[in-house]
Scaffold this motif. Sequence first.
Motif, PDB file in Angstrom:
ATOM      1  N   VAL A  23      31.363  -8.916 -22.804  1.00  0.00           N
ATOM      2  CA  VAL A  23      30.021  -9.129 -22.274  1.00  0.00           C
ATOM      3  C   VAL A  23      29.286  -7.792 -22.282  1.00  0.00           C
ATOM      4  O   VAL A  23      29.770  -6.806 -21.720  1.00  0.00           O
ATOM      5  N   LEU A  24      28.125  -7.758 -22.905  1.00  0.00           N
ATOM      6  CA  LEU A  24      27.299  -6.553 -22.928  1.00  0.00           C
ATOM      7  C   LEU A  24      26.310  -6.617 -21.766  1.00  0.00           C
ATOM      8  O   LEU A  24      25.701  -7.667 -21.517  1.00  0.00           O
ATOM      9  N   VAL A  25      26.163  -5.503 -21.054  1.00  0.00           N
ATOM     10  CA  VAL A  25      25.311  -5.487 -19.873  1.00  0.00           C
ATOM     11  C   VAL A  25      24.514  -4.189 -19.817  1.00  0.00           C
ATOM     12  O   VAL A  25      24.821  -3.219 -20.505  1.00  0.00           O
ATOM     13  N   LYS A  26      23.451  -4.212 -18.988  1.00  0.00           N
ATOM     14  CA  LYS A  26      22.720  -3.005 -18.637  1.00  0.00           C
ATOM     15  C   LYS A  26      22.736  -2.873 -17.128  1.00  0.00           C
ATOM     16  O   LYS A  26      22.599  -3.873 -16.408  1.00  0.00           O
ATOM     17  N   LEU A  27      22.953  -1.664 -16.660  1.00  0.00           N
ATOM     18  CA  LEU A  27      22.957  -1.434 -15.221  1.00  0.00           C
ATOM     19  C   LEU A  27      21.535  -1.562 -14.690  1.00  0.00           C
ATOM     20  O   LEU A  27      20.574  -1.136 -15.336  1.00  0.00           O
ATOM     21  N   VAL A  28      21.418  -2.175 -13.507  1.00  0.00           N
ATOM     22  CA  VAL A  28      20.125  -2.361 -12.866  1.00  0.00           C
ATOM     23  C   VAL A  28      19.988  -1.336 -11.759  1.00  0.00           C
ATOM     24  O   VAL A  28      20.840  -1.249 -10.856  1.00  0.00           O
ATOM     25  N   GLY A  29      18.931  -0.529 -11.807  1.00  0.00           N
ATOM     26  CA  GLY A  29      18.719   0.511 -10.812  1.00  0.00           C
ATOM     27  C   GLY A  29      18.184  -0.039  -9.510  1.00  0.00           C
ATOM     28  O   GLY A  29      17.935  -1.240  -9.344  1.00  0.00           O
ATOM     29  N   ALA A  30      17.973   0.872  -8.554  1.00  0.00           N
ATOM     30  CA  ALA A  30      17.518   0.483  -7.217  1.00  0.00           C
ATOM     31  C   ALA A  30      16.157  -0.196  -7.248  1.00  0.00           C
ATOM     32  O   ALA A  30      15.864  -1.087  -6.454  1.00  0.00           O
TER      33      ALA A  30
END
Length: 261
Positions: A23-30
């Motif tokens: 699974v490819l993901v992007k981190l979600v910031g604050a």
Amino acid sequence: MINQLRPGVVRTVKVTGFDGADVLVKLVGAEGEETEIGRIPRQEASMRRVEHPSELFDVGQEINAEEIGRWREGQLHLSARACEIPSLRSFLLALERGQVVAGTVSEVHNFGVFVHIDGEPDGLCTGFIRVPDLTWGWINHPSEVVEAGQRITAEVIITETRTGQVTLSLKALQVDPLIRFADQAGQVLTGPITKIVPFGVFVRLAPDVMGFLHLSELTDEPIETPDQLVDEGELITVKVTEVDLQRHRVRLGAAGEADRT
């Protein structure tokens, strides 16, 4: 390399697609912005068995995942399975190494024992005791120590959020029998042979204390295996040459005629 079993930091990530079964993901910031790109390997997607992680996640979906390290190219790898059951994660994180817990034996197998730990989420079995952690003594099967339905107390060795398992030890709450045996170095003792292996024999010297006598100590004659000279259950007189508490082993030597008198 992905070899960390201790809990890592939990991050919110957005699914961006799939690379094979990863699974490819992007981190979600604050503030909700998408930052670093990461990957959830297929074995870290879920504790459930599925053909493909697309059965679990949709592109654009936000999920929580635990950081588990970086691969050689520096890409962050995460585990969704470590956060899959919030109540399980909370239970595991509340346990500490060395803590004593109570539970009920669920299943006994030749490779170890499964335990329902008091307070674990309903429908789960989180405790496991490896065979070497059951007792200081020698056993042929874990059923010699515990049985299904038995209440036990054990010490926590490690909690693993990625497997949802707590490794326990019964042995950690027992006194090491070698501590009482440490002053026997140099003594000549007689005991039964409990096991014959190609390179020597094991001898019971006291309750839960075994010593090893190398083949070379049995005879000067060239033989292939010790069972050409001795049998299991046979009494043998030996000399305790070393009691190694750190490695938990007792080395034996042949007892000479002077030692026997």
